[in-house]
Design a protein around this motif. Structure first.
Motif, short mmCIF file in Angstrom:
data_model
loop_
_atom_site.label_atom_id
_atom_site.label_comp_id
_atom_site.label_asym_id
_atom_site.label_seq_id
_atom_site.Cartn_x
_atom_site.Cartn_y
_atom_site.Cartn_z
N LYS A 12 63.91 111.98 51.40
CA LYS A 12 63.26 111.39 50.22
C LYS A 12 63.56 112.18 48.95
CE LYS A 12 58.66 113.48 50.76
NZ LYS A 12 58.70 114.28 49.55
N ASN A 13 63.63 113.50 49.06
CA ASN A 13 63.91 114.31 47.86
C ASN A 13 65.34 114.15 47.39
OD1 ASN A 13 61.27 115.22 47.90
ND2 ASN A 13 61.77 117.14 48.90
N SER A 14 66.26 113.99 48.32
CA SER A 14 67.66 113.82 47.94
C SER A 14 67.87 112.54 47.15
CB SER A 14 68.54 113.82 49.18
OG SER A 14 68.51 115.10 49.77
N ILE A 15 67.23 111.46 47.59
CA ILE A 15 67.44 110.21 46.86
C ILE A 15 66.81 110.25 45.47
CG2 ILE A 15 67.74 108.84 48.96
CD1 ILE A 15 64.93 107.62 48.34
N THR A 16 65.68 110.94 45.33
CA THR A 16 65.09 111.02 43.99
C THR A 16 65.90 111.93 43.08
OG1 THR A 16 63.52 112.77 44.64
CG2 THR A 16 62.76 110.50 44.81
N ARG A 73 57.05 105.76 56.45
CA ARG A 73 56.91 105.73 54.98
C ARG A 73 58.20 106.18 54.30
NH1 ARG A 73 53.17 109.42 51.14
NH2 ARG A 73 53.55 108.27 49.22
N THR A 74 58.84 107.19 54.86
CA THR A 74 60.09 107.68 54.29
C THR A 74 61.18 106.62 54.41
OG1 THR A 74 59.45 109.94 54.85
CG2 THR A 74 61.76 109.57 54.30
N ILE A 75 61.24 105.95 55.55
CA ILE A 75 62.22 104.88 55.73
C ILE A 75 62.00 103.78 54.70
CG2 ILE A 75 62.96 103.01 57.28
CD1 ILE A 75 62.55 105.04 59.61
N GLU A 76 60.75 103.42 54.46
CA GLU A 76 60.45 102.40 53.44
C GLU A 76 60.90 102.85 52.05
OE1 GLU A 76 59.67 99.24 54.04
OE2 GLU A 76 59.91 99.90 56.12
N LEU A 77 60.68 104.12 51.72
CA LEU A 77 61.14 104.65 50.43
C LEU A 77 62.66 104.55 50.32
CD1 LEU A 77 58.92 107.85 50.16
CD2 LEU A 77 58.78 105.83 48.68
N LEU A 78 63.34 104.88 51.41
CA LEU A 78 64.80 104.82 51.42
C LEU A 78 65.28 103.39 51.27
CD1 LEU A 78 65.38 107.38 54.29
CD2 LEU A 78 66.06 107.70 51.90
N LYS A 79 64.64 102.46 51.98
CA LYS A 79 65.03 101.06 51.89
C LYS A 79 64.81 100.50 50.49
CE LYS A 79 64.50 99.71 56.72
NZ LYS A 79 63.71 98.91 57.68
N ALA A 80 63.84 101.05 49.78
CA ALA A 80 63.53 100.58 48.43
C ALA A 80 64.44 101.21 47.37
CB ALA A 80 62.07 100.87 48.09
N ALA A 81 65.22 102.20 47.77
CA ALA A 81 66.11 102.87 46.80
C ALA A 81 67.12 101.87 46.24
CB ALA A 81 66.83 104.04 47.46
N ASP A 82 67.33 101.94 44.95
CA ASP A 82 68.25 101.06 44.25
C ASP A 82 69.64 101.68 44.23
OD1 ASP A 82 69.67 99.44 42.50
OD2 ASP A 82 68.18 99.55 40.90
N ALA A 83 70.57 101.08 44.96
CA ALA A 83 71.93 101.61 45.06
C ALA A 83 72.57 101.81 43.69
CB ALA A 83 72.78 100.71 45.94
#
Length: 172
Positions: free
Chosen positions: A65-69, A95-105
């Motif tokens: 989660k920190n890497s994607i942010t 919850r982390t998987i959901e955050l990753l799935k919500a990440a905007d490419a």
């Protein structure tokens, strides 16, 4: 030309976390079968001076989660690292998987050479987006995933290589 950072990070994090969830479930089943308190499962470790299973899960999710942010430049999502049950660890993974799935490419586009500054303990690191993913995030993530696997395996949980790899072999 290399693929976007998103393609080299988010799908791998999701697959890795799915594998982690799976092996944790197998650990839970093993503990129940053997009559071991589930609270002990969270404290299992490879060696007395190593961090326990709960830490491995918390750290793997934090890295993802920190890497994607950091790459996307979005606000970090704080998780307290206070899970005391298997259900709480599984909820953290989900919850982390959901955050990753919500990440905007699109937020990863062109960030290969962007400067990323972050701290690990007292040390501050400055890397490009690409080096952050390639040289820090992915190796660190897979280290904690592997340690979680090794902890469970060392305690007698019936898991094998395919329990780890299956999530990576399926198309998402």
């Amino acid at each position: 030309m290399s693929a976007p950072l998103y393609d080299f990070s988010v799908p791998l994090f999701i697959r890795g976390l799915n594998a982690l969830s799976h092996i944790i479930k197998k650990g839970e089943e093993y503990a129940n079968e053997k009559g071991n308190p589930l609270s002990e499962l969270l404290e299992w470790r490879l060696a007395p001076d190593m961090k326990p299973l709960s830490f491995q899960v918390q750290t793997a999710t934090d890295i993802a989660k920190n890497s994607i942010t950091r790459i996307a430049g979005t606000e970090p999502v704080v998780m307290e690292d206070n899970e005391t049950t298997i259900e709480e660890l599984q909820a953290r993974i989900a919850r982390t998987i959901e955050l990753l799935k919500a990440a905007d490419a699109s937020q990863f586009a062109g960030k290969e050479d962007a400067q990323i500054t972050f701290k690990t303990g007292p040390r501050e690191h400055v890397m490009t987006g690409q080096s952050h993913i390639r040289n820090f995030a992915l190796p660190n993530f897979f280290f904690h995933l592997s340690i979680a696997y090794a902890i469970l395996r060392s305690k007698g949980v019936s898991i094998g290589k395919m329990d780890y790899l299956t999530s990576f072999l399926t198309e998402a």
